[in-house]
Design an enzyme around this catalytic site. Structure first.
Site, mmCIF file in Angstrom:
data_model
loop_
_atom_site.group_PDB
_atom_site.id
_atom_site.type_symbol
_atom_site.label_atom_id
_atom_site.label_comp_id
_atom_site.label_asym_id
_atom_site.label_seq_id
_atom_site.Cartn_x
_atom_site.Cartn_y
_atom_site.Cartn_z
ATOM 1 N N ARG A 95 0.788 -1.228 0.000
ATOM 2 C CA ARG A 95 0.000 0.000 0.000
ATOM 3 C C ARG A 95 0.827 1.289 0.000
ATOM 4 O O ARG A 95 0.491 2.229 -0.719
ATOM 5 C CB ARG A 95 -0.990 0.000 1.175
ATOM 6 C CG ARG A 95 -2.030 -1.115 1.098
ATOM 7 C CD ARG A 95 -2.725 -1.143 -0.247
ATOM 8 N NE ARG A 95 -3.818 -2.108 -0.292
ATOM 9 C CZ ARG A 95 -3.902 -3.100 -1.159
ATOM 10 N NH1 ARG A 95 -2.939 -3.277 -2.058
ATOM 11 N NH2 ARG A 95 -4.923 -3.915 -1.162
ATOM 12 N N ASP A 124 -6.691 -0.739 4.943
ATOM 13 C CA ASP A 124 -6.130 -0.087 3.760
ATOM 14 C C ASP A 124 -6.447 1.401 3.681
ATOM 15 O O ASP A 124 -5.637 2.193 3.198
ATOM 16 C CB ASP A 124 -6.595 -0.792 2.488
ATOM 17 C CG ASP A 124 -5.804 -2.049 2.197
ATOM 18 O OD1 ASP A 124 -4.714 -2.203 2.774
ATOM 19 O OD2 ASP A 124 -6.270 -2.885 1.403
#
Length: 401
Positions: A95, A124
């Site tokens: 990420r 996330d």
């Protein structure tokens, strides 16, 4: 104040396809769709065409495989990072790179906002937004799942049909999947029943240990300053090396994990993971550290590992404390060079050989034969001093049993 141009982290799936159209409709501005190629198996031309049909001003696809493995995966290996002892964090390490590249594109394209498709219950959203904030705090952050009124997949499908959004023609899975060159993760759906064993046909990268080869395979991995550089004497780029190990480990049933982890937001979540190449590298790297790291350096590094893993998992890759820890980890790896020989057999990675020009293991010193450099009588004073505080403590307690 509405943004003038948005860059969306785009996967081409149902969620981000709907998000792309929704952003255009909601904010009345151009949207650029950005795809990060981290080694997941995708038809990139098809995804590009889908994004353009959904109304994207342009679709930018960046090949980040080598950077991903070299700068993110290999660092996690060098740090020995495992979240809550088990999870090798294949999603977590991806990420910050995706978000960093997204910010870079936003600045290149003159965009003043970034958007992502992470839900409001997961990790996330935090990882993306902490990276945006660290690298370009001036950009507006848009998180559609926290703004719109859609409740779930059926709402998205209805919206897609209403707006003629091309829905990806893929068989619906009873769980969600995230994939890159480091791992594949599965969660949600049928996996939310903690008593339910994952179905065997779910796994993509690995065969089950029961169906793995009945014959062990031996491999040698060479490291330079903590980073793997070759397999069986063949030097490979970071991405090619990991890809090769995934294939080797997968056929031996290596790298499956089924765990319940603590998300940053406070919820517990079950995750099932396949990380064959990463599992092999973690074990090989640790074996090399065992002969090349000083005892106290190793222990201090080990004491920091849970914090490093936590920072990665939580999304603090670009936080100052993490950057400082990275410097320390790199310092510890200066002499972690050498070769590890492994036996792979039915889900097991067994270390069977170790060698390094920087090895601190000295056979003549540990041998039961006499050594001029070590006098066993020296241990007498050492033991007496170590036992002094024990003697004083137990005398005060009255001594004896």
């Amino acid at each position: 104040m509405n943004p003038k141009k948005i860059v969306l982290a785009y996967s081409g799936g149902l969620d981000t396809s709907v998000i792309l159209k929704w952003l255009i409709e909601r904010y009345k501005c151009p949207v650029i769709a950005f795809c990060a190629d981290l080694g997941q198996e995708e038809n990139w031309e098809e995804i590009k065409e889908r994004g353009l049909k959904c109304g994207a001003e342009k679709v930018i696809i960046r090949d980040l495989k080598e950077e991903f493995v070299r700068d993110y995966v290999f660092f996690a290996i060098k740090a020995g990072a495992r979240y809550e002892d088990w999870y090798l964090m294949g999603t977590s390490v991806a990420r910050p790179l995706i978000a960093k590249e997204q910010v870079k594109i936003a600045l290149e394209e003159g965009a003043d906002a970034v958007a992502h498709g992470a839900t409001g219950k997961g990790n996330d959203q935090i990882r993306f937004e902490l990276t945006y904030t660290a690298l370009a705090p001036e950009l507006k952050i848009i998180a559609p799942w926290r703004e719109w009124d859609f409740k779930g997949r059926s709402d998205l499908i209805e919206y897609a049909k209403k707006h003629n959004i091309p829905i990806p023609v893929t068989p619906e899975k009873p769980y969600s999947i995230d994939a890159n060159l480091f791992h594949i993760s599965y969660e949600g759906g049928i996996l939310e029943d903690l008593w339910q064993e994952p179905p065997e046909d779910m796994f993509i990268m690995t065969v089950s240990p029961e169906k793995a080869s009945a014959h062990p395979e031996y491999i040698e991995i060479e490291f330079e300053k903590g980073e793997p550089v070759s397999i069986n004497g063949e030097r490979l780029s970071p991405a090619e090396l990991l890809k090769r190990l995934n294939k080797i480990g997968g056929k031996h049933g290596i790298g499956r994990i089924d765990m319940v982890e603590n998300r940053f937001i406070g919820l517990k979540s079950r995750g099932v993971y396949e990380t064959p190449g990463g599992t092999i590298l973690h074990i090989a790297h640790r074996a090399l550290e065992q002969i090349t790291l000083d005892r106290e350096v190793m222990r201090f590094k080990d004491s920091l590992m849970p914090k490093i893993a936590e920072l990665i998992y939580y999304g603090f890759w670009y936080a100052p404390e993490f950057q400082a820890l990275k410097v320390f980890i790199e310092k510890t790896q200066e002499r972690v060079s050498g070769t590890i020989r492994l036996k792979l057999y039915k889900g097991n990675v067994i270390v069977v050989g170790r060698k390094s020009p920087y090895s601190l293991y000295k056979k003549d010193l540990v041998s039961f034969d006499k050594s001029e450099e070590y006098n066993p009588k020296d241990a007498e004073g050492f033991i007496r001093l170590q036992g002094l505080r024990l003697k004083i403590y137990h005398l005060l307690e009255g001594g004896g049993l």
